[in-house]
Design a protein around this motif. Structure first.
Motif, PDB file in Angstrom:
ATOM      1  N   GLY A   1      31.410  73.633  46.087  1.00  0.00           N
ATOM      2  CA  GLY A   1      30.650  72.393  46.174  1.00  0.00           C
ATOM      3  C   GLY A   1      29.156  72.537  46.361  1.00  0.00           C
ATOM      4  N   VAL A   2      28.631  73.762  46.388  1.00  0.00           N
ATOM      5  CA  VAL A   2      27.182  73.939  46.521  1.00  0.00           C
ATOM      6  C   VAL A   2      26.545  73.634  45.168  1.00  0.00           C
ATOM      7  N   PRO A   3      25.578  72.726  45.100  1.00  0.00           N
ATOM      8  CA  PRO A   3      24.996  72.329  43.812  1.00  0.00           C
ATOM      9  C   PRO A   3      24.342  73.503  43.094  1.00  0.00           C
ATOM     10  N   GLU A   4      24.605  73.601  41.800  1.00  0.00           N
ATOM     11  CA  GLU A   4      23.995  74.660  40.998  1.00  0.00           C
ATOM     12  C   GLU A   4      22.480  74.523  40.983  1.00  0.00           C
ATOM     13  N   THR A   5      21.987  73.290  41.055  1.00  0.00           N
ATOM     14  CA  THR A   5      20.534  73.094  41.082  1.00  0.00           C
ATOM     15  C   THR A   5      19.915  73.765  42.301  1.00  0.00           C
ATOM     16  N   LEU A   6      20.621  73.744  43.431  1.00  0.00           N
ATOM     17  CA  LEU A   6      20.096  74.367  44.643  1.00  0.00           C
ATOM     18  C   LEU A   6      20.094  75.880  44.520  1.00  0.00           C
ATOM     19  N   THR A   7      21.187  76.468  44.038  1.00  0.00           N
ATOM     20  CA  THR A   7      21.228  77.933  43.924  1.00  0.00           C
ATOM     21  C   THR A   7      20.183  78.419  42.912  1.00  0.00           C
ATOM     22  N   LYS A   8      19.981  77.660  41.833  1.00  0.00           N
ATOM     23  CA  LYS A   8      18.959  78.050  40.866  1.00  0.00           C
ATOM     24  C   LYS A   8      17.567  77.959  41.471  1.00  0.00           C
TER      25      LYS A   8
END
Length: 344
Positions: A43-50
């Motif tokens: 559930g961790v947003p891909e936008t955040l990891t990027k």
């Protein structure tokens, strides 16, 4: 190294009773051997990891003067930037540069009679040349802390315990450490140690990798690769869970091999720990599991302490000798100068 890490889908914890039961069994097996697994459905947003990886890249691309403005040697709390070769594992320098970030807080007043781990509490250092880094990393720190606690609760349940069995030693605030890390490429003749073989000292570690491989995990069958898999984290067991389960779960040894010359590797490691003032209990796990408990690792060169703050401080002092000598010389034991270090 053909063996691969198991994959755990966190979404199954919200499924049927049978799905959840099967998930807990798989999680327990993965956390026991090899002690590492890929986590999906987190559930961790891909936008955040990027964003975290992109800003990490921008930081490491800054001039040395901007990076050294927040050099860890300036911080008695072991926060800030470390140059490649300045951190030590197993007596050898690690070939990586990194920034260490923890929970924001004020330094505690010095009290020579107080436990030495209190010196670890204090503020982070942030680069003036990249002000965007602070809000994104603190946001990410909060998100992966919640994720780590969710996994920890499921691990407790997998051991036949209430999900909150370990909550007394991590509430109201667990110990948090986040590292953004760059491994510069290196010629094979210069040595392959990105990070030497070590264990992590917290509950568990949640690792975000870019697209370059390098992480390797030691098992009873030898070393296996843990290459990046898009959309996943790599999660591994730390020493607190080994202590709490009397070795049913074990903090397994792992290392990072430096990438080839003319390349590099980025990763972001989050370490979820118990409160520094806590003492790790021994869980009363069911007899069927207790019969397979292996006991706590006995290593005279790297003893495990149930006093969380003492264990964490030991790792910090050994891994960062420049900070230790500058700020904590009174805590150093000359007899331990060549002892193996954790890279927590």
């Amino acid at each position: 190294m053909s063996e691969t890490l198991p994959t755990i889908d966190l979404r199954r914890s919200f499924g049927s009773a049978d799905d959840r039961k099967a998930l807990l069994a798989e999680l327990r097996m993965a956390a026991r051997d090899p002690g590492f697994f890929y986590l999906v459905g987190h559930g961790v947003p891909e936008t955040l990891t990027k964003d975290v990886l992109a800003l990490s890249r921008r930081f490491f691309s800054l001039p040395d003067s901007d990076k050294l403005a927040i050099e860890m040697a300036r911080s008695p709390h072991f926060r800030g930037y470390t140059r490649a070769g300045a951190e030590i594992t197993r007596g050898r320098p690690d070939w990586r540069e990194q920034v260490d970030v923890g929970r924001e807080g004020e330094a505690l007043a010095f009290d020579p009679a107080a436990p030495a781990w209190r010196r670890l509490v204090g503020p982070n250092q942030w680069p003036a040349a990249l002000p965007q880094l602070r809000p994104v990393l603190l946001d990410y720190l909060a998100v992966v802390t919640r994720l780590g606690v969710d996994v920890l609760r499921l691990l407790s349940a997998s051991l036949g315990q209430p999900e909150e069995a370990l909550a007394p030693i991590y509430t109201p605030e667990p110990n948090q450490l986040l590292k953004i890390i760059r491994y510069p490429g290196r010629d094979a003749a210069d040595g392959g140690q990105g990070v030497g073989a070590h264990k992590d000292s917290g509950f568990l570690t949640v690792l975000l990798q870019d697209e370059t491989a390098g992480l390797q995990v030691e098992t009873e069958r030898g070393w296996i690769q843990a290459p990046p898999v898009a959309g996943t984290f790599v999660v591994n067991v730390g020493e607190v869970l080994e202590l709490a389960s009397n070795g049913y779960l074990r903090a397994n040894v792992h290392r990072v091999v430096a990438p080839p010359a003319q390349t590099d590797r980025l990763s972001v490691a989050f370490f979820l720990g118990a409160r520094l003032d806590a003492t790790v209990p021994v869980l009363d796990i069911p007899p069927s599991l207790a019969a397979d408990a292996r006991g706590v690792t006995q290593d005279p060169l790297n003893p495990l302490f149930r006093d969380v703050g003492r264990n964490f401080l030991k790792s910090r002092l050994r891994s960062h000798p420049d900070v230790a000598r500058r700020h904590h010389a009174d805590l150093l034991d000359p007899a331990e100068s060549a002892a193996p270090a954790s890279a927590y």
